[in-house]
Design an enzyme around this catalytic site. Structure first.
Site, PDB file in Angstrom:
ATOM      1  N   TYR A 101      45.474  50.572  38.460  1.00 19.35           N
ATOM      2  CA  TYR A 101      44.068  50.379  38.059  1.00 19.35           C
ATOM      3  C   TYR A 101      43.612  49.012  38.531  1.00 19.35           C
ATOM      4  O   TYR A 101      44.308  48.011  38.320  1.00 19.35           O
ATOM      5  CB  TYR A 101      43.942  50.454  36.523  1.00 19.35           C
ATOM      6  CG  TYR A 101      42.549  50.100  36.050  1.00 19.35           C
ATOM      7  CD1 TYR A 101      41.610  51.096  35.838  1.00 19.35           C
ATOM      8  CD2 TYR A 101      42.162  48.768  35.879  1.00 19.35           C
ATOM      9  CE1 TYR A 101      40.308  50.777  35.451  1.00 19.35           C
ATOM     10  CE2 TYR A 101      40.863  48.439  35.504  1.00 19.35           C
ATOM     11  CZ  TYR A 101      39.957  49.449  35.291  1.00 19.35           C
ATOM     12  OH  TYR A 101      38.657  49.138  34.922  1.00 19.35           O
ATOM     13  N   GLU A 189      35.181  49.742  39.730  1.00 16.26           N
ATOM     14  CA  GLU A 189      36.593  49.994  39.468  1.00 16.26           C
ATOM     15  C   GLU A 189      37.164  51.065  40.381  1.00 16.26           C
ATOM     16  O   GLU A 189      36.458  51.964  40.843  1.00 16.26           O
ATOM     17  CB  GLU A 189      36.839  50.323  37.982  1.00 16.26           C
ATOM     18  CG  GLU A 189      36.524  51.720  37.596  1.00 16.26           C
ATOM     19  CD  GLU A 189      36.869  52.063  36.129  1.00 16.26           C
ATOM     20  OE1 GLU A 189      37.046  51.168  35.275  1.00 16.26           O
ATOM     21  OE2 GLU A 189      36.943  53.258  35.849  1.00 16.26           O
TER      22      GLU A 189
END
Ligand code: GDP
Ligand code: MN
Length: 384
Positions: A101, A189
């Site tokens: 992530y 993201e």
């Protein structure tokens, strides 16, 4: 402002962030074509302005054309967290060795951009944040320094052991940061950022949100907007000079001033009910504005009572009362309306509302309780 994953991917490509290829489809024919282009294994992905698509069944791997069409049929038209799926992105499915992530976000507590990274990327990232927050590393980015190579590399070292992956990772972080800053994003993201069996880093999902206040200088970004019906309503409200946010309750609120609007919502919640919206109609409360605001409130079918809370400062309460009477003459609606007027000429204002369709009250707590009573609920607190 939110954009779809396929649009985020376009921005990633523009900035040189590697992604797997694919195309947007709205019909089964298009999915068939995409399969022929990107098969034999493709991933079919719902394009909606909400996360958690994978868990909701909105992301599926297809290993044959039949499967691609079957999943396409399932996902097109699906409802994901209240969002209707009209488009899917069909991508050349990547092989995954590991999921990471990485995400930049505006962080209010440090008043900075914060970069969050984790070795535990994928659909469980929210659970990781809850269960093991130490597995998500946060780096505050100083705006005057930004993310120079040495810093990007240092951060990438916290994710990857292999030097080649560190280099690729640092490069992606720098590019993502430039994209974030250039476009006035509030979130950028990649989840997951994957390592493939060939040790290549690839963004296979992307999410970006943008600061609405940057509308005036981000034409290219805001031209991408594909608003949902709810978002459209908020945009229209803004154009009329209101700030409006739809919520899930059934008490429609019309208030002048953002602070008073928040306090009104708090009061409704205090007595055990839920507001249908936040609506700040701004300073003046002339009939034209009131009519527009009421129309906006009533376009939400959940609203079964309206609470109007006005503080008369420069705007006098008797003018407001006159405006309300005139506005509701035009509107022809039979929904109950509670009005709380306070400030300049409040008594005159309330006097004018006597013997009319309005329930005129003096205090905010009276207003909240009356509105809740009229919407058919009991209040949970007694008057203090
Ligand atoms: P989200 O649930 O909305 O975050 O959707 P994602 O695009 O992140 O997909 C969810 C999960 O599906 C990912 O974490 C992956 O595990 C899996 N997935 C997505 N794309 C691919 C792909 O191209 N190949 C493989 N093998 N899995 C994928
Ligand atoms: Mn994802």
């Amino acid at each position: 402002m939110k954009i779809h994953e396929y649009q985020t991917r376009m921005l990633f490509s523009k900035y040189g962030i590697p992604t797997n290829a694919g195309s947007v489809c709205t019909t089964l024919d298009e999915i068939e074509e995409a399969y022929q282009m990107f098969g034999p294994m493709v991933v079919i992905k719902a394009q909606v302005h909400t996360g958690g698509r994978g868990k909701a069944g909105g992301v599926k791997l297809a290993r044959s054309e039949d499967e691609a069409l079957e999943f396409g049929q399932q996902i097109l038209g699906m409802d994901i967290n209240g969002h209707h799926v009209e488009k899917v992105f069909v991508a050349d499915a990547a092989e995954i060795k590991k999921e990471y992530y990485v995400g930049f976000v505006n962080d209010r507590s440090t008043k900075s951009v914060v970069l969050m990274v984790s070795k535990e990327g994928g659909v469980e990232i929210e659970e990781v944040a809850q269960r093991a927050p130490e597995k998500i590393h946060k780096f505050v980015i100083q705006s005057d320094i930004g993310l120079p190579s040495y810093l990007a590399r240092k951060i990438a070292f916290s994710l990857f052991d292999d030097i080649d992956q560190v280099k690729q990772g640092a490069d992606i972080l720098k590019k993502l940061y430039h994209l974030y800053v250039d476009t006035d994003a509030t979130l950028a993201e990649i989840n997951p950022l994957i390592v493939t069996p060939n040790d290549e880093l690839l963004a296979i999902d992307g999410k970006m949100n943008f600061d609405d206040n940057a509308f005036y200088r981000q034409k290219e970004i805001f031209d991408m907007r594909e608003a949902t019906p709810d978002e459209l309503k908020e945009i229209e409200a803004k154009q009329k000079g209101f700030s409006y946010v739809r919520l899930d309750g059934n008490i429609g609120c019309m208030v002048n001033g953002a602070g008073l609007a928040m306090a009104t919502m708090d009061m409704i919640k205090l007595y055990g009910a839920e507001p249908a919206n936040f609506l700040d109609i701004g300073g003046s409360s002339n009939p034209v504005k009131v009519v527009e605001a009421i129309k906006l409130l009533l376009s939400d079918k959940n609203v079964n009572v309206v609470l109007i809370n006005i503080f008369g400062g420069i705007t006098r309460c008797d003018d407001v009362a006159r405006g309300l009477i005139q506005a509701f003459d035009e509107l022809n609606v039979d929904i109950p309306v509670v009005v709380r007027l306070t400030g300049t000429n409040e008594q005159e204002g309330r006097e004018m509302l006597k013997e009319t369709r309005f329930y005129a009250v003096e205090t905010m707590s009276q207003a909240a309780r009356k509105a809740i009573e009229l919407s058919g609920r009991n209040t949970t607190e007694t008057q203090s």
